[in-house]
Design a protein around this motif. Structure first.
Motif, PDB file in Angstrom:
ATOM      1  N   CYS A  54       7.887  -3.929  -2.552  1.00 35.91           N
ATOM      2  CA  CYS A  54       6.833  -2.934  -2.386  1.00 35.91           C
ATOM      3  C   CYS A  54       5.506  -3.402  -2.968  1.00 35.91           C
ATOM      4  N   LYS A  55       5.555  -4.410  -3.822  1.00 34.55           N
ATOM      5  CA  LYS A  55       4.340  -4.948  -4.432  1.00 34.55           C
ATOM      6  C   LYS A  55       3.716  -6.058  -3.602  1.00 34.55           C
ATOM      7  N   ASP A  56       4.320  -6.396  -2.471  1.00 37.69           N
ATOM      8  CA  ASP A  56       3.798  -7.473  -1.639  1.00 37.69           C
ATOM      9  C   ASP A  56       2.398  -7.117  -1.132  1.00 37.69           C
ATOM     10  N   PRO A  57       1.454  -8.071  -1.169  1.00 36.95           N
ATOM     11  CA  PRO A  57       0.079  -7.789  -0.733  1.00 36.95           C
ATOM     12  C   PRO A  57      -0.031  -7.236   0.678  1.00 36.95           C
ATOM     13  N   THR A  58       0.859  -7.654   1.578  1.00 37.72           N
ATOM     14  CA  THR A  58       0.784  -7.177   2.961  1.00 37.72           C
ATOM     15  C   THR A  58       1.054  -5.681   3.065  1.00 37.72           C
ATOM     16  N   LEU A  59       1.731  -5.120   2.070  1.00 35.81           N
ATOM     17  CA  LEU A  59       2.023  -3.685   2.073  1.00 35.81           C
ATOM     18  C   LEU A  59       0.959  -2.889   1.319  1.00 35.81           C
ATOM     19  N   ASN A  60      -0.017  -3.587   0.755  1.00 42.41           N
ATOM     20  CA  ASN A  60      -1.025  -2.919  -0.067  1.00 42.41           C
ATOM     21  C   ASN A  60      -2.444  -3.271   0.354  1.00 42.41           C
ATOM     22  N   SER A  61      -2.631  -3.507   1.645  1.00 42.49           N
ATOM     23  CA  SER A  61      -3.963  -3.818   2.157  1.00 42.49           C
ATOM     24  C   SER A  61      -4.768  -2.559   2.457  1.00 42.49           C
ATOM     25  N   VAL A  62      -4.086  -1.409   2.500  1.00 44.85           N
ATOM     26  CA  VAL A  62      -4.744  -0.125   2.747  1.00 44.85           C
ATOM     27  C   VAL A  62      -4.246   0.890   1.721  1.00 44.85           C
TER      28      VAL A  62
END
Length: 209
Positions: A54-62
């Motif tokens: 869940c901390k992966d950057p792809t999941l936190n771009s928005v």
């Protein structure tokens, strides 16, 4: 026979690594289909492995918390220090996990503390954090934040791709500051505050009179 076992062991190790990568990729794909709320209140609590994914950057771009507010009316608890602290924690976490890939942020009821920590307390508070940490930001909503004119300048200097910013309820941002921001970023559309604070009142507030 001994050579066969060694080769077989090596193949098994390679296969295990391949499967580990595949499982991680599949899990990330599944998590990407969940809302931010579902990840925070569900997936992140399952186990450490899921928390890490869940901390992966792809999941936190928005970072979009606005949908959570759109579905309910303004409640008194939204204005409490406890609720503000929860929003701050989400913002700080997502900005850190995005690793600079954050392109859109829509929040409200947060404090300066949330993004000032990202900027390592450099004294410029949330505006500097946004400008320094989110160079590719396209949309920004800071409803009812404590943003001031100097902060808006810092955001415009750091986020050159910014196209839209919602300043509803940001009473400390002057009309002149908004015009200056538009002159710096020609494509920028600004939703103006529906209330303004006079200089005299602002001066009194700064000195806690």
């Amino acid at each position: 026979m001994e050579g066969y076992n060694q080769d077989n062991t090596a193949d098994s190790g390679e296969l295990a690594r391949d499967w580990a990568g595949l499982i991680s990729e599949c899990l990330r794909n599944i998590l990407s289909r969940l809302s931010l709320e579902d990840r925070w209140l569900g997936a992140m609590l399952v186990c450490k492995a899921w928390l890490q994914e869940c901390k992966d950057p792809t999941l936190n771009s928005v970072l979009d918390l606005e949908t959570n507010f759109d579905s309910v009316t303004e409640l008194p608890r939204f204005w409490t220090p406890e609720f503000e602290s929860r929003i701050d924690n989400v913002i700080i976490s997502v900005v850190g996990w995005s690793n600079g890939s954050l392109s859109e942020i829509r929040v409200r009821h947060c404090s300066d503390r949330s993004l000032s920590l990202v900027a390592r307390r450099d004294g410029n508070l949330e505006a500097a954090a946004i400008g320094n940490s989110m160079p590719h930001l396209l949309q920004l909503e800071l409803q009812f934040s404590k943003l001031m004119g100097v902060g808006l300048d810092l955001i415009c200097e750091g986020c050159l791709d910014l196209e839209y910013i919602d300043l509803s309820g940001c009473r400390s941002v002057s009309r002149r500051a908004i015009e200056n921001a538009k002159s710096k970023l020609k494509k920028l559309e600004i939703k103006k505050p529906n209330i303004y604070i006079t200089r005299s009142v602002l001066r009194w507030e700064r000195h806690d009179y």
